[in-house]
Write a protein that holds these residues in place. Structure first.
Motif, PDB file in Angstrom:
ATOM      1  N   PRO A  23       2.017   5.069 -11.390  1.00 42.72           N
ATOM      2  CA  PRO A  23       1.160   6.149 -10.871  1.00 42.72           C
ATOM      3  C   PRO A  23       1.429   7.489 -11.550  1.00 42.72           C
TER       4      PRO A  23
ATOM      5  N   TRP B 136      -2.080   8.212  -6.323  1.00 47.87           N
ATOM      6  CA  TRP B 136      -2.761   7.065  -5.690  1.00 47.87           C
ATOM      7  C   TRP B 136      -4.213   7.370  -5.401  1.00 47.87           C
ATOM      8  N   ILE B 139      -5.751   6.248  -8.529  1.00 44.70           N
ATOM      9  CA  ILE B 139      -5.765   4.792  -8.677  1.00 44.70           C
ATOM     10  C   ILE B 139      -6.809   4.147  -7.759  1.00 44.70           C
ATOM     11  N   ALA B 170      -4.707   1.482   1.432  1.00 43.82           N
ATOM     12  CA  ALA B 170      -4.360   2.603   0.557  1.00 43.82           C
ATOM     13  C   ALA B 170      -3.235   3.410   1.178  1.00 43.82           C
ATOM     14  N   CYS B 174       0.656   3.894  -0.326  1.00 45.80           N
ATOM     15  CA  CYS B 174       1.157   5.235  -0.635  1.00 45.80           C
ATOM     16  C   CYS B 174       2.385   5.577   0.212  1.00 45.80           C
ATOM     17  N   TYR B 177       5.230   3.824  -1.334  1.00 47.94           N
ATOM     18  CA  TYR B 177       5.555   4.460  -2.605  1.00 47.94           C
ATOM     19  C   TYR B 177       6.411   5.707  -2.401  1.00 47.94           C
TER      20      TYR B 177
END
Lengths: 258, 302
Positions: A23, B136, B139, B170, B174, B177
């Motif tokens: 990312p 994100w 993405i 999503a 995230c 992450y």
């Protein structure tokens, strides 16, 4: 011996690293992309960085961020160093709790409770209120960095200085403080990055005209995804990268989750 | 223990008073003020109404339980908390699954490469929180490659196009992450201390790879897992930025409603009520965690 490489383990760990970095790589790559959409590679350009130079709001926000981070890190380092030494030397349950609790609580709670405090005492929200808030959450991190450094020192060094006739103050200034310096500096750099990166607590304690870089990014991102955000993000990452690399050189222990 | 400052009783106060006073004023006091605010009336133009009013020459307290009754009056807020806890549990589990191989691999590599591998875990964590969310958003964007490829594949099976942005998926990706390093670090710190001879001994006694993991590595790593889970669970529980930017209408968490009460609807007493509930939840998780680790320490007799 167990040094035999486990293929499954290596591959899955590799995938997790990919998850961590992909990312960010995308953000950086698209900051050089000659297209308004962050979708396809069109061609190389510096123009999004050039545009930043003329974005007055962004420049003011960057300046605010720098001022806030320098002042907050400075004051938090002094208070945090005192706290770290005190925590190591005396069993102070209250201090220990006060230092660790802000780290453990969800950030939003500190944000809203400080907002209520500042409004209660009729304080105008602005750079000062943000700094007071940032110092609050930075103290704990500095204290932990200093504490980690103290526990790694050899007590004999201080005893030797005392045996050789140093007064307590001399001993502190000439022996202890220089020995603690790497921990203190690492803590200061950490406080600086935490402050420059903070969004949640700043969001609640900032007033009109005291926007910081993260707040600026937030308001841009809420409206639309533009390569200009990629450019600021890349620059911000670069700053953090440099500061953190220096800090981790100074005090590797605190970055090992110890 | 190393005595950094020798003797002198006053040095204890000189050292501890400044940070203690600062944190009492800017951390402890605001929390208490917030508790008090939850019993006050909202102000006419937002904020708080005065709590002490003069009524015909007499001072009276103007406090209320209204905001607390509002919390328990419907099941909306209970459901909101359950949903937030659900997101926090999901995120914690995913972090656990992803952090384990990484932490284990780092703990088992050579002394020299360990520091570098660890630094590589920490670096993305130090990049700005919003930048990591923003990545994100790119993405998952509807024009992004991922969505287009996914829909291309789905189209082959005759399934209609999906959007990734503004979905619970999503959000969880995230959330994982952003919080993954919080799980990796304590887990690594634990795994690194394991005695490799335990595994060698088990192997000599004929235990296979998976059996060695389940009977030795996993139980020994539970303190690391507990510490990591607390570090992931609590910030996720109070999150508002990720649901705000990636979550869409279904993704609202308790943090969003708190933010809304303070910034948009400006009902501070009710915002304070929700904040107090979140505080209690966070403290409960910390206490539960430290109880678990104490129990385990008791069992192993150390």
């Amino acid at each position: 011996m167990m040094a035999k490489k486990n293929l499954l383990l290596t591959v899955s760990a590799g995938l997790v690293y990919l998850f961590l970095y992909l990312p960010l790589v995308i953000v950086v790559v698209f900051s050089f992309n000659d297209s308004k959409l962050n979708a396809e590679w069109v061609g190389f350009t510096w123009k999004w960085y050039g545009k930043l130079l003329y974005n007055q709001e962004m420049l003011t926000a960057a300046m605010n961020s720098l001022i806030i981070a320098s002042v907050s890190a400075g004051i938090a380092t002094i208070l945090g160093t005192l706290a770290g030494i005190a925590m190591h030397q005396y069993r102070l349950r209250l201090l220990q709790m006060l230092v660790l609790a802000p780290i453990a609580m969800p950030e939003i709670l500190m944000g809203v409770s400080l907002l209520v405090l500042f409004i209660m005492v009729n304080m105008t929200l602005g750079l000062i209120s943000i700094m007071l808030a940032h110092i609050t959450f930075c103290i704990g991190f500095v204290a932990l960095a200093v504490q980690a450094r103290i526990s790694s020192l050899d007590p004999a060094l201080i005893e030797a200085a005392r045996d050789l006739g140093a007064t307590p103050w001399q001993c502190f200034r000439e022996v202890t403080l220089p020995l603690l310096m790497p921990g203190i500096l690492a803590g200061a750099l950490m406080a600086f990055t935490l402050s420059i990166d903070d969004f949640v607590i700043t969001f609640f304690t900032a007033g009109v005209g005291s926007s910081t870089l993260p707040l600026q990014i937030y308001s841009m991102v809420k409206i639309a995804v533009t390569p200009e955000v990629n450019a600021v993000s890349t620059l911000l990452m670069l700053v953090t990268l440099v500061v953190i690399t220096v800090a981790s050189r100074l005090s590797p222990a605190i970055f090992r989750g110890e | 223990m190393l005595k950094t400052v020798q003797g002198k009783a006053w040095s204890k106060y000189l050292l501890s008073l400044p940070p203690m006073a600062y944190l009492l004023i800017f951390f402890a006091a605001p929390t208490l003020i917030m508790l008090f605010s939850s019993f006050r009336y909202p102000g006419e133009y937002g904020g708080l109404a005065p709590w002490l009013v003069q009524d015909g020459g007499q001072w009276t307290f103007d406090l209320t339980l209204e905001s607390w009754q509002r919390l328990f009056g419907t099941d909306i807020y209970l459901r909101l908390f359950v949903k937030s806890i659900g997101y926090a549990i999901c995120t914690t589990l995913f972090c656990m699954v992803m952090a384990y191989p990484l932490a284990l691999m780092i703990a088992r590599s050579g002394r020299k490469s360990r520091d570098l591998l660890l630094l590589l875990v920490i670096l993305p964590f130090w990049s700005n929180f919003l930048v990591r969310i923003y990545a994100w958003m790119i993405i998952f964007s509807p024009v992004g490659a991922l969505t287009r490829i996914l829909n291309g594949v789905l189209d082959l099976f005759g399934v209609g196009p999906v959007t990734l942005m503004y979905s619970p998926t999503a959000m969880i990706v995230c959330l994982v992450y952003v919080h993954l390093p919080f799980m990796v670090l304590p887990l690594y710190a634990n795994l690194e201390k394991h005695d490799p001879y335990l595994l060698d001994a088990a192997q000599d006694l004929g235990a296979g790879k998976w059996r060695r993991f389940w009977l030795i590595t996993w139980p020994l790593s539970l303190p690391g897992i507990t510490a990591g889970s607390i570090l992931v669970f609590i910030p996720v529980l109070g999150m508002f930025a990720i649901p705000d930017l990636l979550g869409g209408t279904d993704g609202i968490m308790i943090g969003n409603v708190i933010k809304q009460q303070f910034m948009e609807s400006r009902d501070w007493p009710f915002g304070s009520v929700l904040s107090m509930v979140l505080t209690v939840a966070a403290v409960a998780v910390v206490l539960l965690g430290s109880r678990l680790s104490r129990q385990r320490a008791g069992m192993s007799g150390s």
